[in-house]
Design a protein around this motif. Structure first.
Motif, PDB file in Angstrom:
ATOM      1  N   SER A 329      10.049  -3.317  -0.186  1.00  8.77           N
ATOM      2  CA  SER A 329       9.132  -3.017  -0.917  1.00  8.77           C
ATOM      3  C   SER A 329       9.630  -1.632  -1.601  1.00  8.77           C
ATOM      4  O   SER A 329       8.686  -1.258  -2.595  1.00  8.77           O
ATOM      5  CB  SER A 329       8.051  -2.521   0.023  1.00  8.77           C
ATOM      6  N   GLN A 330      10.439  -1.039  -1.525  1.00  3.10           N
ATOM      7  CA  GLN A 330      10.975   0.134  -1.821  1.00  3.10           C
ATOM      8  C   GLN A 330      10.199   1.505  -1.485  1.00  3.10           C
ATOM      9  O   GLN A 330      10.288   2.422  -2.299  1.00  3.10           O
ATOM     10  CB  GLN A 330      10.809   0.202  -3.449  1.00  3.10           C
ATOM     11  N   GLU A 331       9.361   1.234  -0.618  1.00  9.56           N
ATOM     12  CA  GLU A 331       8.271   2.179  -0.158  1.00  9.56           C
ATOM     13  C   GLU A 331       9.248   3.002   1.069  1.00  9.56           C
ATOM     14  O   GLU A 331       9.900   2.482   1.655  1.00  9.56           O
ATOM     15  CB  GLU A 331       7.234   1.723   0.579  1.00  9.56           C
ATOM     16  N   LYS A 332       8.999   4.222   1.025  1.00 11.97           N
ATOM     17  CA  LYS A 332       9.610   5.005   2.103  1.00 11.97           C
ATOM     18  C   LYS A 332       8.606   4.999   3.194  1.00 11.97           C
ATOM     19  O   LYS A 332       7.494   4.646   3.152  1.00 11.97           O
ATOM     20  CB  LYS A 332       9.810   6.558   1.778  1.00 11.97           C
ATOM     21  N   MET A 333       9.183   4.910   4.574  1.00 18.05           N
ATOM     22  CA  MET A 333       8.644   4.732   5.542  1.00 18.05           C
ATOM     23  C   MET A 333       7.588   6.215   5.864  1.00 18.05           C
ATOM     24  O   MET A 333       8.433   7.221   5.941  1.00 18.05           O
ATOM     25  CB  MET A 333       9.234   4.519   6.912  1.00 18.05           C
ATOM     26  N   SER A 334       6.341   6.138   5.920  1.00 20.13           N
ATOM     27  CA  SER A 334       5.816   7.293   6.268  1.00 20.13           C
ATOM     28  C   SER A 334       4.485   6.972   6.917  1.00 20.13           C
ATOM     29  O   SER A 334       3.853   5.912   7.015  1.00 20.13           O
ATOM     30  CB  SER A 334       5.310   7.996   4.960  1.00 20.13           C
ATOM     31  N   LYS A 335       3.888   8.154   7.395  1.00 19.91           N
ATOM     32  CA  LYS A 335       2.814   8.055   8.253  1.00 19.91           C
ATOM     33  C   LYS A 335       1.512   7.733   7.388  1.00 19.91           C
ATOM     34  O   LYS A 335       0.620   6.932   7.627  1.00 19.91           O
ATOM     35  CB  LYS A 335       2.509   9.481   8.751  1.00 19.91           C
ATOM     36  N   SER A 336       1.696   8.501   6.059  1.00 14.89           N
ATOM     37  CA  SER A 336       0.328   8.047   5.268  1.00 14.89           C
ATOM     38  C   SER A 336       0.347   6.679   4.574  1.00 14.89           C
ATOM     39  O   SER A 336      -0.611   6.125   4.320  1.00 14.89           O
ATOM     40  CB  SER A 336       0.543   9.173   4.141  1.00 14.89           C
ATOM     41  N   LEU A 337       1.562   6.151   4.376  1.00 17.24           N
ATOM     42  CA  LEU A 337       1.648   4.730   3.846  1.00 17.24           C
ATOM     43  C   LEU A 337       1.228   3.585   4.947  1.00 17.24           C
ATOM     44  O   LEU A 337       1.288   2.458   4.551  1.00 17.24           O
ATOM     45  CB  LEU A 337       2.860   4.478   2.987  1.00 17.24           C
ATOM     46  N   ARG A 365      22.817  11.305   2.268  1.00 17.00           N
ATOM     47  CA  ARG A 365      22.006  11.672   1.179  1.00 17.00           C
ATOM     48  C   ARG A 365      21.270  10.435   0.669  1.00 17.00           C
ATOM     49  O   ARG A 365      20.304  10.594  -0.422  1.00 17.00           O
ATOM     50  CB  ARG A 365      22.704  12.343   0.091  1.00 17.00           C
ATOM     51  N   SER A 366      21.563   9.354   0.687  1.00 11.48           N
ATOM     52  CA  SER A 366      21.189   8.186   0.145  1.00 11.48           C
ATOM     53  C   SER A 366      20.001   7.688   0.777  1.00 11.48           C
ATOM     54  O   SER A 366      19.836   7.802   1.977  1.00 11.48           O
ATOM     55  CB  SER A 366      22.143   6.915  -0.131  1.00 11.48           C
ATOM     56  N   ALA A 367      19.192   6.991  -0.065  1.00  9.32           N
ATOM     57  CA  ALA A 367      18.051   6.338   0.503  1.00  9.32           C
ATOM     58  C   ALA A 367      18.785   5.057   1.296  1.00  9.32           C
ATOM     59  O   ALA A 367      19.741   4.703   0.860  1.00  9.32           O
ATOM     60  CB  ALA A 367      17.200   5.831  -0.568  1.00  9.32           C
ATOM     61  N   ILE A 368      18.095   4.596   2.369  1.00 12.76           N
ATOM     62  CA  ILE A 368      18.624   3.565   3.047  1.00 12.76           C
ATOM     63  C   ILE A 368      17.544   2.569   3.356  1.00 12.76           C
ATOM     64  O   ILE A 368      16.450   2.747   3.754  1.00 12.76           O
ATOM     65  CB  ILE A 368      18.972   4.402   4.345  1.00 12.76           C
ATOM     66  N   GLU A 369      17.846   1.171   3.035  1.00  8.23           N
ATOM     67  CA  GLU A 369      16.869   0.290   3.318  1.00  8.23           C
ATOM     68  C   GLU A 369      16.916  -0.079   4.820  1.00  8.23           C
ATOM     69  O   GLU A 369      17.877  -0.622   5.337  1.00  8.23           O
ATOM     70  CB  GLU A 369      17.179  -1.034   2.304  1.00  8.23           C
ATOM     71  N   PHE A 370      15.704  -0.221   5.313  1.00  6.84           N
ATOM     72  CA  PHE A 370      15.641  -0.826   6.638  1.00  6.84           C
ATOM     73  C   PHE A 370      15.161  -2.188   6.928  1.00  6.84           C
ATOM     74  O   PHE A 370      14.089  -2.485   6.117  1.00  6.84           O
ATOM     75  CB  PHE A 370      14.802   0.306   7.457  1.00  6.84           C
ATOM     76  N   GLY A 371      15.814  -2.833   7.412  1.00  9.51           N
ATOM     77  CA  GLY A 371      15.242  -4.209   7.422  1.00  9.51           C
ATOM     78  C   GLY A 371      16.204  -5.133   8.506  1.00  9.51           C
ATOM     79  O   GLY A 371      17.219  -4.580   9.101  1.00  9.51           O
ATOM     80  N   ASP A 372      15.694  -6.209   8.701  1.00 12.26           N
ATOM     81  CA  ASP A 372      16.331  -7.178   9.749  1.00 12.26           C
ATOM     82  C   ASP A 372      17.894  -7.291   9.303  1.00 12.26           C
ATOM     83  O   ASP A 372      18.800  -7.055  10.393  1.00 12.26           O
ATOM     84  CB  ASP A 372      15.674  -8.668   9.949  1.00 12.26           C
ATOM     85  N   ASP A 373      17.989  -7.693   7.971  1.00  9.30           N
ATOM     86  CA  ASP A 373      19.499  -7.889   7.793  1.00  9.30           C
ATOM     87  C   ASP A 373      20.348  -6.672   8.056  1.00  9.30           C
ATOM     88  O   ASP A 373      21.503  -6.774   8.564  1.00  9.30           O
ATOM     89  CB  ASP A 373      19.650  -7.983   5.880  1.00  9.30           C
ATOM     90  N   SER A 374      19.977  -5.402   7.520  1.00  8.47           N
ATOM     91  CA  SER A 374      20.878  -4.157   7.951  1.00  8.47           C
ATOM     92  C   SER A 374      20.963  -3.862   9.213  1.00  8.47           C
ATOM     93  O   SER A 374      21.990  -3.290   9.620  1.00  8.47           O
ATOM     94  CB  SER A 374      20.144  -3.151   6.955  1.00  8.47           C
ATOM     95  N   MET A 375      20.029  -4.045  10.315  1.00  7.97           N
ATOM     96  CA  MET A 375      20.191  -3.924  11.454  1.00  7.97           C
ATOM     97  C   MET A 375      21.053  -5.010  12.255  1.00  7.97           C
ATOM     98  O   MET A 375      21.886  -4.592  12.906  1.00  7.97           O
ATOM     99  CB  MET A 375      18.784  -4.259  12.180  1.00  7.97           C
TER     100      MET A 375
END
Ligand SMILES: [Zn+2]
Length: 457
Positions: A329-337, A365-375
């Motif tokens: 989604s390229q969205e950051k994980m956040s409370k508001s979203l 410093r980089s954005a990091i993608e969280f998902g099943d693959d990366s875990m």
């Protein structure tokens, strides 16, 4: 007196600072410590007042650590120089405690925990870290009203919850946590001095604002924001749209503290400036937080603190961690979203080590993608490391029969790997390169340890 008044642990932090700096650092004392701290100057190095103008980063004087770090203030990699040899003073923005922390928070704190361990364990410095806990703010008041409990009771519950989450993630606690509500007199003194210097104003509604335009071009030194950009201001008693609240008048029925401007509570940014200055005085080596804190929070902290201390540069290094993005989604994980996973939920299915490895595989410093693959990748790497260690142990005990090992080659590779890992850490804490170097060593080790048969007893 000092020990009785300030939060538990602060005395320890002060002792640590004093012993490490042989009494040369400014250490606050007594009532209104925030106000007094700025007056107690270092004997070893005078304050850098009037030594430059504008937005340019001033290279600190002190001891080089051998680390190069990206500094958001200069927008480039700089040698990390500590004002006092062997001791890093570090202020970390802490949580606003009104709900469970999520993985986005975890990512930032784990990444900075890794950096802290590199600075201490690999490069041999002490870290004195202060973390502010925001235990009063709009979100806390709103949630407490919904739950029909007092804001402070709610804040204590989620502060404890946060500390438990950090412990579960193996994040070292700061040297001292400091709550906003336990530093109100210091915050009021801090605001009074900013007002006395002509950089803040009170309104008839009982609010106090920082006058951003009074800073001229110095405002925006961190994030290149210019105060004179035209923006529409809606329904406010501010003079200028970018002016920000130092003190907020209390609404009816709201928790408040008495102040020279009436009943109210502190604005958000002033908390961190005051708490940091209460412990560290007019100088700070490292200031950290997530990238979304850079503006307006850190920009405003800088403006307040440099006015208060009348110095050109209060914090020498600002380090910001990248966002945790939701894969796809390229969205950051956040409370508001509302796209977040709480740390507690995450840890029911994953371990703290797995999350740490996930964090290590990217630059902080980089954005990091969280998902099943990366875990899964992180889990596989940990598995590869532990099976290599287990094979190596088996070999040492004579339980793993393999072709003759070329030990001299392995010793040389080990020495090279150690050097490469340290060099990667020294290059802006490049943990992904360090992990790659270790995996390369393991790959070569595995080729030699290829079992002919595993002897079982
Ligand atoms: Zn802060």
């Amino acid at each position: 007196m000092l020990q009785a008044r300030l939060a538990p642990g602060l005395a320890a932090a002060s002792r640590c600072l004093r012993s490490a700096s042989r009494g040369e650092l400014p250490v606050a004392a007594g009532r209104g410590a925030g106000a007094e701290a700025g007056l107690v100057r270092s004997r070893a190095s005078p304050p850098r007042c009037c030594s430059g103008v504008g937005r340019k980063w001033i290279k600190p004087t002190g001891r080089e650590t051998g680390i190069q770090t990206y500094n958001s203030l200069s927008r480039s990699k700089e040698p990390l120089i500590l004002a006092n040899a062997g001791v890093a003073t570090w202020y970390s923005c802490g949580p606003t405690v009104y709900d469970h922390a999520h993985l986005g928070h975890a990512c930032s704190y784990v990444r900075f925990d890794i950096i802290r361990r590199i600075i201490t364990k690999v490069f041999g410095n002490q870290v004195v870290m202060v973390m502010g806990i925001t235990d009063i703010d709009d979100k806390i008041i709103k949630r407490a009203n919904e739950m029909n409990i007092s804001p402070l009771a709610l804040a204590r519950v989620y502060e404890e919850d946060f500390k438990q989450d950090m412990a579960a993630l193996k994040v070292l606690p700061p040297t001292v946590y400091m709550r906003v509500t336990e530093n109100i007199p210091q915050i009021i003194s801090f605001i009074e001095r900013i007002m006395a210097s002509g950089h803040a104003y009170a309104t008839s509604k009982g609010n106090v604002y920082f006058d951003v335009k009074s800073r001229g071009e110095r405002y925006g030194k961190l994030t290149s924001v210019y105060p004179d950009v035209q923006e529409e201001m809606v329904d406010s008693d501010k003079r200028h749209v970018k002016d920000f609240a130092l003190w907020k008048a209390a609404k009816p029925q709201e928790l408040y503290w008495a102040s020279p401007w009436g009943k109210g509570r502190p604005g958000w940014h002033i908390e961190c400036s005051t708490i940091s200055s209460t412990v560290f005085g007019s100088q700070l080596d490292i200031h950290t937080g997530g990238i979304d804190l850079a503006f307006p929070h850190h920009e405003n902290e800088i403006a307040q603190s440099e006015v208060y201390h009348q110095c050109e540069q209060w914090g020498n290094y600002f380090l910001h961690s990248g966002h945790l993005l939701i894969k796809g989604s390229q969205e950051k994980m956040s409370k508001s979203l509302k796209n977040y996973i709480t740390i507690k939920d995450f840890l029911t299915k994953n371990s703290a080590d797995e999350f740490r490895m996930f964090c290590l595989r990217s630059k902080y410093r980089s954005a990091i993608e969280f998902g099943d693959d990366s875990m899964n990748d992180a889990k596989n790497l940990l598995q590869a490391i532990s099976s290599f260690i287990s094979d190596a142990n088996a070999y040492m005990k004579g339980q793993l029969v393999c072709d003759p090992i070329k030990e001299d080659v392995l010793w040389e590779m080990l020495a090279n790997t150690k050097a490469n890992v340290k060099a990667a850490f020294a290059d802006d804490f490049d943990t992904s390169r360090a992990v790659a170097a270790i995996m390369d060593l393991i790959h070569h080790g595995n080729r030699q340890l290829k079992a002919v048969t595993k002897v079982t007893h």
